[in-house]
Motif scaffolding. Sequence first.
Motif, PDB file in Angstrom:
ATOM      1  N   THR A  44       0.860  -1.179   0.000  1.00  0.00           N
ATOM      2  CA  THR A  44       0.000   0.000   0.000  1.00  0.00           C
ATOM      3  C   THR A  44       0.897   1.229   0.000  1.00  0.00           C
ATOM      4  OG1 THR A  44      -0.140   0.131   2.420  1.00  0.00           O
ATOM      5  CG2 THR A  44      -1.864  -1.132   1.291  1.00  0.00           C
ATOM      6  N   GLY A  45       0.407   2.297  -0.591  1.00  0.00           N
ATOM      7  CA  GLY A  45       1.176   3.535  -0.617  1.00  0.00           C
ATOM      8  C   GLY A  45       0.649   4.467  -1.683  1.00  0.00           C
ATOM      9  N   SER A  46       1.302   5.591  -1.865  1.00  0.00           N
ATOM     10  CA  SER A  46       0.915   6.528  -2.912  1.00  0.00           C
ATOM     11  C   SER A  46       1.283   5.933  -4.273  1.00  0.00           C
ATOM     12  CB  SER A  46       1.643   7.859  -2.733  1.00  0.00           C
ATOM     13  OG  SER A  46       3.035   7.679  -2.976  1.00  0.00           O
ATOM     14  N   PHE A  47       0.794   6.561  -5.327  1.00  0.00           N
ATOM     15  CA  PHE A  47       1.118   6.099  -6.679  1.00  0.00           C
ATOM     16  C   PHE A  47       2.632   6.049  -6.877  1.00  0.00           C
ATOM     17  CE2 PHE A  47       1.992   6.449 -11.152  1.00  0.00           C
ATOM     18  CZ  PHE A  47       1.005   5.678 -11.757  1.00  0.00           C
ATOM     19  N   GLU A  48       3.314   7.121  -6.466  1.00  0.00           N
ATOM     20  CA  GLU A  48       4.769   7.177  -6.655  1.00  0.00           C
ATOM     21  C   GLU A  48       5.486   6.116  -5.833  1.00  0.00           C
ATOM     22  OE1 GLU A  48       6.670  10.982  -6.548  1.00  0.00           O
ATOM     23  OE2 GLU A  48       4.900  12.018  -7.295  1.00  0.00           O
ATOM     24  N   GLU A  49       4.983   5.847  -4.609  1.00  0.00           N
ATOM     25  CA  GLU A  49       5.616   4.832  -3.762  1.00  0.00           C
ATOM     26  C   GLU A  49       5.449   3.432  -4.348  1.00  0.00           C
ATOM     27  OE1 GLU A  49       5.078   7.013   0.590  1.00  0.00           O
ATOM     28  OE2 GLU A  49       3.503   5.706  -0.209  1.00  0.00           O
ATOM     29  N   ILE A  50       4.293   3.164  -4.919  1.00  0.00           N
ATOM     30  CA  ILE A  50       4.027   1.836  -5.469  1.00  0.00           C
ATOM     31  C   ILE A  50       4.756   1.622  -6.784  1.00  0.00           C
ATOM     32  CG2 ILE A  50       2.239   0.326  -6.445  1.00  0.00           C
ATOM     33  CD1 ILE A  50       2.156   0.457  -3.426  1.00  0.00           C
TER      34      ILE A  50
END
Length: 248
Positions: free
Chosen positions: A218-224
Amino acid sequence: MHNIILEVSNLQFMRGKQQVLDIKNFGLHEREIIALIGPNGAGKSTLLQIMALLLKPTRGILTYRGIAVDSRNALAIRRRMAVVFQEPLLLNATVYENVATGLKLRGVPREEMKKRVDRWLEMLGIAHLAGRRSHQLSGGEAQRVSLARAFVLEPDVLFLDEPFSALDFPTRLSLLKELDKLLKDTGIAAIFVTHDFSEVPYLTDRVAVLKNGRVIKTGSFEEIFKVKPRRENYLTSLYRVFESDAAG
């Protein structure tokens, strides 16, 4: 981050002898929009249906605003939610009647019902279609009716199960932009299931990746995806996420 509005804990769902979901913990915060992504068979739609109280888990606890859902309160809580599916599933009736259906079932007075239906027909740009029968609508028009039918209920949580996958790109893009504004303006929390994750940056605050019935990241778009939205080939990014051995 706002308080958690909806949460599952120690969730398991079996279909026969096959385990479809095994999720230790997954929650949605107030005003949050989560994209639920994953390969075919990962359990995305099943998780959505369980959280929307349309399916009963094999085991596990679902809480709504900190209150455990059980047979005594399930209907009242279910009425605080709305679902938009891939197929609009409209009644053989007029657009107005379709949008008013949920309000009728809830016993909303006629004057209040008309006010709310008229408002959402206008908000979704389909007021001119109020008297048209459902079979006379285009795909985009039908999905706008489906969205109006959901928003008119003024839900706390909106579930969207690939609502735009059958639409052409210009129609899909237009509806994504409108939906983004409507969710932000109303503050409704939402879980958005999609196979086309080019849709993800338009709407969501957080991404949850399902694989083999488990939430692995799970995470932000950039993190994923390790990229800024719309700056790299999404298919390459998604392949990397699913093939990674690293878990959330």
